[in-house]
Write a protein that holds these residues in place. Sequence first.
Motif, short mmCIF file in Angstrom:
data_model
loop_
_atom_site.label_atom_id
_atom_site.label_comp_id
_atom_site.label_asym_id
_atom_site.label_seq_id
_atom_site.Cartn_x
_atom_site.Cartn_y
_atom_site.Cartn_z
N UNK A 232 0.82 -1.21 0.00
CA UNK A 232 0.00 0.00 0.00
C UNK A 232 0.86 1.26 0.00
N UNK A 233 2.10 1.15 0.48
CA UNK A 233 2.98 2.33 0.50
C UNK A 233 3.38 2.80 -0.89
N UNK A 234 3.16 1.95 -1.90
CA UNK A 234 3.44 2.37 -3.27
C UNK A 234 2.50 3.50 -3.72
N UNK A 235 1.40 3.68 -2.99
CA UNK A 235 0.43 4.72 -3.36
C UNK A 235 0.66 6.02 -2.58
N UNK A 236 1.75 6.12 -1.80
CA UNK A 236 1.96 7.25 -0.90
C UNK A 236 1.86 8.60 -1.62
N UNK A 237 2.47 8.72 -2.77
CA UNK A 237 2.52 10.02 -3.47
C UNK A 237 1.14 10.45 -3.95
N UNK A 243 -5.41 10.29 3.77
CA UNK A 243 -5.01 8.97 3.30
C UNK A 243 -3.66 8.55 3.87
N UNK A 244 -2.73 9.48 3.95
CA UNK A 244 -1.41 9.17 4.50
C UNK A 244 -1.49 8.89 6.00
N UNK A 245 -2.33 9.64 6.70
CA UNK A 245 -2.50 9.40 8.14
C UNK A 245 -3.08 8.00 8.37
N UNK A 246 -4.03 7.60 7.55
CA UNK A 246 -4.62 6.26 7.68
C UNK A 246 -3.58 5.18 7.39
N UNK A 247 -2.77 5.40 6.36
CA UNK A 247 -1.77 4.40 6.00
C UNK A 247 -0.75 4.21 7.12
#
Length: 253
Positions: A232-237, A243-247
């Motif tokens: 899922x970190x591949x979608x960070x950008x 969304x980043x806080x949830x990840x």
Amino acid sequence: LFVFQGALSAQLAALLHLAGLGWPIALNGAYLLGLVGSALTLFLLARDLWGEVAGWGAAVASLFVPYHLYVTYYRGSLSESLAWVFPPLALWGVTRWVAGQRRGLLVGVLALVGLALTHPVSVYLFAPLLGVWALAEAAGAEAGQRKAALGRALALLALGVGASAFAWGPGLVERGAVQLERATSAWVFSYRENFLPLAQFLAWPRSADPKLLNDWPARGLGGLFILAALAAWLTWRRLDRRGRARLIALTAV
């Protein structure tokens, strides 16, 4: 017994029996509803957060998580199998309530009550996770709305824990009236005896041996599922602040 053990899963099996099913089929039907129901609620949560494909991916993956299979097929814990229906609903409720939707508050509180009625110990285990999720939702809000978002999330958590206290509270208060140490003296229930070796924690899927009776399955997260989660970190950008806080929160959990 029901001071310490939730009755909802047993009541579900009894209702299926009253509907005309024999006891073995009614019991298996309750397990089936727990498995399918947990996949369905996780689908609703993941679809709401990340879209249709993510919803199906999360639902299918959840049915094959080693611990989920271990609880259902090996330990035969009906209450724990059914309990997994409720955590995704609680997380969904926090998300919607923080966004200002009143139904989120109702769903979140009822989900915590349902969890307590099914498997009270899971309330203790899940409440910290829900707290982390509340912090993530507040951190992802706009700068001027974070305090209000955190207040909403914590209010839901407090209401849910309070509304379910009639289910988990008596067992906590009445521990001194039973010989609880006899339940925790066996190695199966001893915390110290149940740390997993790294090889089992990261175990890859394996074929079952049909020649073995009562095969001992893996109980860890599973290497395949850990890789899928980290992917899922591949979608960070492409993610926004929320969304980043949830990840970050989900990875930490």
